[in-house]
Scaffold this motif. Structure first.
Motif, short mmCIF file in Angstrom:
data_model
loop_
_atom_site.label_atom_id
_atom_site.label_comp_id
_atom_site.label_asym_id
_atom_site.label_seq_id
_atom_site.Cartn_x
_atom_site.Cartn_y
_atom_site.Cartn_z
N SER A 3 27.65 19.94 50.34
CA SER A 3 28.68 19.05 50.88
C SER A 3 28.83 19.10 52.39
CB SER A 3 30.04 19.31 50.21
OG SER A 3 29.93 19.13 48.82
N THR A 5 26.93 17.59 55.21
CA THR A 5 25.86 16.65 55.50
C THR A 5 25.83 16.33 56.99
OG1 THR A 5 26.09 15.71 53.30
CG2 THR A 5 24.97 14.37 54.93
N TYR A 7 25.53 14.44 60.49
CA TYR A 7 25.85 13.10 60.95
C TYR A 7 25.75 13.07 62.46
CZ TYR A 7 30.40 14.80 62.50
OH TYR A 7 31.40 15.48 63.16
N THR A 25 19.65 12.13 51.81
CA THR A 25 19.11 13.34 51.18
C THR A 25 17.81 13.75 51.86
OG1 THR A 25 20.07 12.62 49.10
CG2 THR A 25 18.39 14.33 48.98
N ASP A 30 21.20 19.09 50.24
CA ASP A 30 21.59 17.70 50.02
C ASP A 30 21.41 17.32 48.55
OD1 ASP A 30 22.08 17.36 52.76
OD2 ASP A 30 20.07 16.58 53.14
N THR A 33 24.34 18.44 46.71
CA THR A 33 25.47 17.54 46.95
C THR A 33 25.33 16.31 46.09
OG1 THR A 33 25.75 18.34 49.22
CG2 THR A 33 26.69 16.19 48.71
N ALA A 64 31.55 15.90 51.02
CA ALA A 64 30.78 15.72 52.26
C ALA A 64 31.53 14.79 53.22
CB ALA A 64 29.40 15.18 51.94
N GLY A 128 23.73 9.49 52.36
CA GLY A 128 24.56 9.14 53.52
C GLY A 128 25.30 7.83 53.35
#
Length: 135
Positions: A3, A5, A7, A25, A30, A33, A64, A128
């Protein structure tokens, strides 16, 4: 960690956009998650709006998104970019260059651009994209 991720925040002065891009992913973490598919009910009005529930989310993506949201709030990055007191207001900021922000380095040596009249665009790919929908 599950969780968490990656960015990034990018400023596109040509198109007047502040872009929050969430990575899809790419790692084993990932994948975990992605695999946290337990359904979670969300009832907070600030999230669901005035519509009657119940409202359900994908637990891994929700956690996430919560991590990213908390990070954005803690660093006040979007506040800085959209602030009335934006630190950089000269016309030189309107070039075709992109500015980027990272959690560990902020904007680094780059001046913070004036984005008061910009739109916010939240995007992602794969995992995402699901996270971006919650943001």
């Amino acid at each position: 960690a599950v969780s968490v991720t990656p960015y990034g925040i990018f400023v596109d002065p040509v198109n007047a956009k502040v872009v929050v891009a969430v990575r899809g992913t790419m790692s084993i973490a990932d994948s975990f998650t992605d695999a946290c598919v337990e359904v979670r009910e969300i009832s907070a009005r600030e999230v669901t709006g005035p519509w009657e529930g119940p409202h359900y989310v994908h637990t891994g993506m929700w956690e996430a998104a919560t991590f990213i949201f908390d990070s954005l709030m803690a660093h006040k990055t979007l506040d800085m970019l959209f602030s009335e007191e934006a630190p950089l207001t000269n016309s030189e900021t309107r070039s075709s260059d992109f500015w980027k922000w990272t959690e560990h380095g902020g904007f680094g040596e780059q001046p913070v651009p004036d984005c008061r009249n910009f739109d916010l665009l939240v995007v992602g790919h794969s995992l995402g994209a699901g996270i971006a929908q919650y943001l």
